[in-house]
Design a protein around this motif. Structure first.
Motif, PDB file in Angstrom:
ATOM      1  N   LYS A 336       0.832  -1.203   0.000  1.00  0.00           N
ATOM      2  CA  LYS A 336       0.000   0.000   0.000  1.00  0.00           C
ATOM      3  C   LYS A 336       0.868   1.255   0.000  1.00  0.00           C
ATOM      4  O   LYS A 336       0.578   2.233  -0.697  1.00  0.00           O
ATOM      5  CB  LYS A 336      -0.944  -0.006   1.194  1.00  0.00           C
ATOM      6  CG  LYS A 336      -2.068  -1.023   1.096  1.00  0.00           C
ATOM      7  CD  LYS A 336      -2.958  -0.981   2.333  1.00  0.00           C
ATOM      8  CE  LYS A 336      -4.090  -1.993   2.223  1.00  0.00           C
ATOM      9  NZ  LYS A 336      -4.944  -2.003   3.439  1.00  0.00           N
ATOM     10  N   LYS A 337       1.938   1.238   0.776  1.00  0.00           N
ATOM     11  CA  LYS A 337       2.861   2.375   0.786  1.00  0.00           C
ATOM     12  C   LYS A 337       3.532   2.537  -0.572  1.00  0.00           C
ATOM     13  O   LYS A 337       3.695   3.651  -1.068  1.00  0.00           O
ATOM     14  CB  LYS A 337       3.922   2.172   1.875  1.00  0.00           C
ATOM     15  CG  LYS A 337       3.385   2.258   3.300  1.00  0.00           C
ATOM     16  CD  LYS A 337       4.509   2.081   4.300  1.00  0.00           C
ATOM     17  CE  LYS A 337       3.981   2.149   5.731  1.00  0.00           C
ATOM     18  NZ  LYS A 337       5.073   1.964   6.729  1.00  0.00           N
ATOM     19  N   ARG A 338       3.916   1.424  -1.171  1.00  0.00           N
ATOM     20  CA  ARG A 338       4.578   1.489  -2.470  1.00  0.00           C
ATOM     21  C   ARG A 338       3.620   1.975  -3.557  1.00  0.00           C
ATOM     22  O   ARG A 338       4.025   2.686  -4.486  1.00  0.00           O
ATOM     23  CB  ARG A 338       5.155   0.129  -2.846  1.00  0.00           C
ATOM     24  CG  ARG A 338       6.274  -0.340  -1.910  1.00  0.00           C
ATOM     25  CD  ARG A 338       6.816  -1.689  -2.331  1.00  0.00           C
ATOM     26  NE  ARG A 338       7.544  -1.577  -3.580  1.00  0.00           N
ATOM     27  CZ  ARG A 338       7.632  -2.559  -4.477  1.00  0.00           C
ATOM     28  NH1 ARG A 338       6.999  -3.711  -4.272  1.00  0.00           N
ATOM     29  NH2 ARG A 338       8.318  -2.399  -5.567  1.00  0.00           N
ATOM     30  N   LEU A 339       2.355   1.604  -3.449  1.00  0.00           N
ATOM     31  CA  LEU A 339       1.363   2.109  -4.391  1.00  0.00           C
ATOM     32  C   LEU A 339       1.244   3.627  -4.283  1.00  0.00           C
ATOM     33  O   LEU A 339       1.164   4.334  -5.294  1.00  0.00           O
ATOM     34  CB  LEU A 339       0.003   1.455  -4.136  1.00  0.00           C
ATOM     35  CG  LEU A 339      -0.183   0.029  -4.655  1.00  0.00           C
ATOM     36  CD1 LEU A 339      -1.457  -0.591  -4.087  1.00  0.00           C
ATOM     37  CD2 LEU A 339      -0.219   0.008  -6.181  1.00  0.00           C
ATOM     38  N   PHE A 347      -4.351   4.833  -8.694  1.00  0.00           N
ATOM     39  CA  PHE A 347      -4.807   3.490  -8.360  1.00  0.00           C
ATOM     40  C   PHE A 347      -6.036   3.554  -7.457  1.00  0.00           C
ATOM     41  O   PHE A 347      -6.284   4.560  -6.776  1.00  0.00           O
ATOM     42  CB  PHE A 347      -3.690   2.684  -7.667  1.00  0.00           C
ATOM     43  CG  PHE A 347      -3.469   3.062  -6.227  1.00  0.00           C
ATOM     44  CD1 PHE A 347      -4.091   2.355  -5.202  1.00  0.00           C
ATOM     45  CD2 PHE A 347      -2.646   4.123  -5.889  1.00  0.00           C
ATOM     46  CE1 PHE A 347      -3.895   2.697  -3.878  1.00  0.00           C
ATOM     47  CE2 PHE A 347      -2.425   4.470  -4.567  1.00  0.00           C
ATOM     48  CZ  PHE A 347      -3.058   3.755  -3.557  1.00  0.00           C
ATOM     49  N   LYS A 348      -6.779   2.455  -7.480  1.00  0.00           N
ATOM     50  CA  LYS A 348      -7.937   2.304  -6.607  1.00  0.00           C
ATOM     51  C   LYS A 348      -7.888   0.906  -6.021  1.00  0.00           C
ATOM     52  O   LYS A 348      -7.876  -0.087  -6.752  1.00  0.00           O
ATOM     53  CB  LYS A 348      -9.239   2.516  -7.392  1.00  0.00           C
ATOM     54  CG  LYS A 348     -10.487   2.383  -6.526  1.00  0.00           C
ATOM     55  CD  LYS A 348     -11.746   2.595  -7.356  1.00  0.00           C
ATOM     56  CE  LYS A 348     -12.999   2.461  -6.495  1.00  0.00           C
ATOM     57  NZ  LYS A 348     -14.233   2.629  -7.310  1.00  0.00           N
ATOM     58  N   ASN A 361      -9.535  -5.986  -4.814  1.00  0.00           N
ATOM     59  CA  ASN A 361      -9.624  -5.491  -6.186  1.00  0.00           C
ATOM     60  C   ASN A 361      -8.726  -4.277  -6.340  1.00  0.00           C
ATOM     61  O   ASN A 361      -8.824  -3.311  -5.578  1.00  0.00           O
ATOM     62  CB  ASN A 361     -11.076  -5.115  -6.521  1.00  0.00           C
ATOM     63  CG  ASN A 361     -11.262  -4.823  -8.010  1.00  0.00           C
ATOM     64  OD1 ASN A 361     -10.807  -3.800  -8.493  1.00  0.00           O
ATOM     65  ND2 ASN A 361     -11.959  -5.702  -8.697  1.00  0.00           N
ATOM     66  N   LEU A 362      -7.850  -4.342  -7.328  1.00  0.00           N
ATOM     67  CA  LEU A 362      -6.916  -3.246  -7.591  1.00  0.00           C
ATOM     68  C   LEU A 362      -7.025  -2.819  -9.037  1.00  0.00           C
ATOM     69  O   LEU A 362      -6.954  -3.631  -9.954  1.00  0.00           O
ATOM     70  CB  LEU A 362      -5.469  -3.687  -7.309  1.00  0.00           C
ATOM     71  CG  LEU A 362      -4.362  -2.709  -7.691  1.00  0.00           C
ATOM     72  CD1 LEU A 362      -4.454  -1.446  -6.847  1.00  0.00           C
ATOM     73  CD2 LEU A 362      -2.995  -3.354  -7.557  1.00  0.00           C
ATOM     74  N   GLN A 363      -7.235  -1.518  -9.235  1.00  0.00           N
ATOM     75  CA  GLN A 363      -7.203  -0.930 -10.567  1.00  0.00           C
ATOM     76  C   GLN A 363      -6.029   0.044 -10.606  1.00  0.00           C
ATOM     77  O   GLN A 363      -5.931   0.934  -9.777  1.00  0.00           O
ATOM     78  CB  GLN A 363      -8.522  -0.199 -10.876  1.00  0.00           C
ATOM     79  CG  GLN A 363      -9.718  -1.129 -10.942  1.00  0.00           C
ATOM     80  CD  GLN A 363     -10.990  -0.408 -11.319  1.00  0.00           C
ATOM     81  OE1 GLN A 363     -10.965   0.567 -12.059  1.00  0.00           O
ATOM     82  NE2 GLN A 363     -12.105  -0.879 -10.801  1.00  0.00           N
ATOM     83  N   LEU A 364      -5.177  -0.127 -11.598  1.00  0.00           N
ATOM     84  CA  LEU A 364      -3.904   0.578 -11.620  1.00  0.00           C
ATOM     85  C   LEU A 364      -3.649   1.161 -13.002  1.00  0.00           C
ATOM     86  O   LEU A 364      -3.703   0.456 -14.003  1.00  0.00           O
ATOM     87  CB  LEU A 364      -2.772  -0.409 -11.260  1.00  0.00           C
ATOM     88  CG  LEU A 364      -1.396   0.139 -10.992  1.00  0.00           C
ATOM     89  CD1 LEU A 364      -1.398   1.004  -9.737  1.00  0.00           C
ATOM     90  CD2 LEU A 364      -0.419  -1.019 -10.808  1.00  0.00           C
TER      91      LEU A 364
END
Length: 367
Positions: A336-339, A347-348, A361-364
């Protein structure tokens, strides 16, 4: 040719090294030479014989102000937030200019024959005496000339100092960011390796014949995490290969007790992604989902790219009543920190747990 084509070349230039002492001296000499010509052309309109005296006066005054401001007032007062002292320094600079102008007019009036235009200037200055520099009359007579003289050299120095300060801040932020990224990646790799070594240790104790293939898969995973992942971006296809290797290792470990399904797009082209940005979510699903489920377990992973947006989803079984706050840990917290570092506002990430199923669910937006 576009500016972007020059960017790699420009970024490699060591500007501090290029701006050596010799270069600095030459640049200053050039600046004062150009200003001398500018001043002389201006005063030549008053008196072609005595204009050079005003050039010497102005150069002496502006040099004192310039170097005092460059090496003390701007870096030690203005940039330190000492506004009052900076204003006082400005008033003293103006007083120096006015005093030298008055003194020169006294010398000219006593020793030199002036042109009519210059004589009128000298008379006006002497009539208002030296205290005249602080009257309303002086605003148009002294102050505008003073600002005209000091603005060009000080503006150049101010721009350079601001640029230097900005570059130092950018370099510091970059170094701090790199330290944080390296720290987070250093946490991910040992965390993953530690878990996998524990799995192999258990299989060795059981004398499981699948231990050999598992060690080979583990060697491939180590090669990726320790060597290949030490870059800012890596091909998404290579990251998917790593994930597949990991899942194959888990299939060997769990056998038929766990259903592992994947839905991956086969061709990701030249899409790039931050290394190990997806893996912690999968590892988390096994650690807190599969391992914590008493009955038959399953995990399903979806990964596809549509219009430069990566869609990544992990669903896994969990035990009924299993507390959702248990999901996460070091790996997911780090990712999460790296995102936030690499994909800020791009991102979401959502997660939910219901009816014995935990979903991430990850949207990037891929760069």
């Amino acid at each position: 040719m576009r500016l972007n084509n020059y960017t790699p070349w420009i970024s490699k230039i060591d500007w501090n090294k290029q701006y050596s002492t010799r270069t600095r001296i030459l640049f200053h000499l050039l600046m004062w030479t150009l200003l001398s010509i500018l001043y002389f052309n201006g005063y030549n309109r008053y008196d072609k014989q005595l204009g050079w005296l005003f050039v010497i006066k102005d150069l002496t005054c502006i040099m004192i102000i310039f170097y005092a401001a460059s090496y003390y007032v701007l870096p030690r007062l203005l940039f330190k937030g000492k506004v009052v002292l900076t204003l006082i320094a400005g008033v003293l600079s103006y007083l120096l200019y006015g005093s030298l102008t008055y003194l020169l007019c006294v010398i000219l009036n006593a020793n030199f024959e002036q042109s009519p235009r210059l004589h009128n200037y000298v008379v006006v200055v002497l009539d208002h005496k030296i205290t005249g520099i602080f009257t309303w009359w002086a605003v148009s007579f002294y102050l505008l000339d003073f600002l005209y003289l000091v603005t060009p050299p000080l503006a150049l120095k101010l721009i350079k100092l601001i640029t230097d300060q900005s570059n130092k801040r950018i370099i510091l932020e970059r170094d701090n960011l790199n330290l944080e990224i390296n720290f987070l990646k250093a946490q991910i790799n040992p965390h993953f390796l530690f878990n996998t070594l524990n799995n192999i240790y258990r299989m060795v104790n059981k004398q499981d014949p699948k231990t050999g293939p598992m060690v080979l898969h583990f060697a491939d995973l180590m090669r990726y995490t320790l060597y290949e992942s030490n870059v800012d971006r890596i091909l998404l296809s290579r990251e998917v290969e790593f994930i597949n290797d990991y899942l194959e290792l888990e299939r060997i470990r769990y056998g038929k007790d766990v259903s592992i399904k994947t839905h991956f797009k086969e061709d990701f082209g030249r899409m790039m992604v931050v290394p190990l940005i997806l893996f912690p979510f999968i590892e988390n699903a096994f650690k807190h989902g599969i391992d914590a489920t008493i009955e038959s377990s399953w995990i399903e992973i979806l990964l596809e790219v549509k219009e430069n947006i990566l869609h990544f989803e992990v669903n896994n079984s969990v035990g009924n009543g299993y507390p959702t706050e248990e999901f996460g840990g070091v790996g997911v917290a780090n990712v999460k920190k790296r995102l936030n570092i690499h994909y800020a506002n791009k991102f979401k990430l959502t997660n939910r747990a219901e009816d014995g199923v935990y979903s991430v669910n990850l949207q990037l937006v891929l760069n």
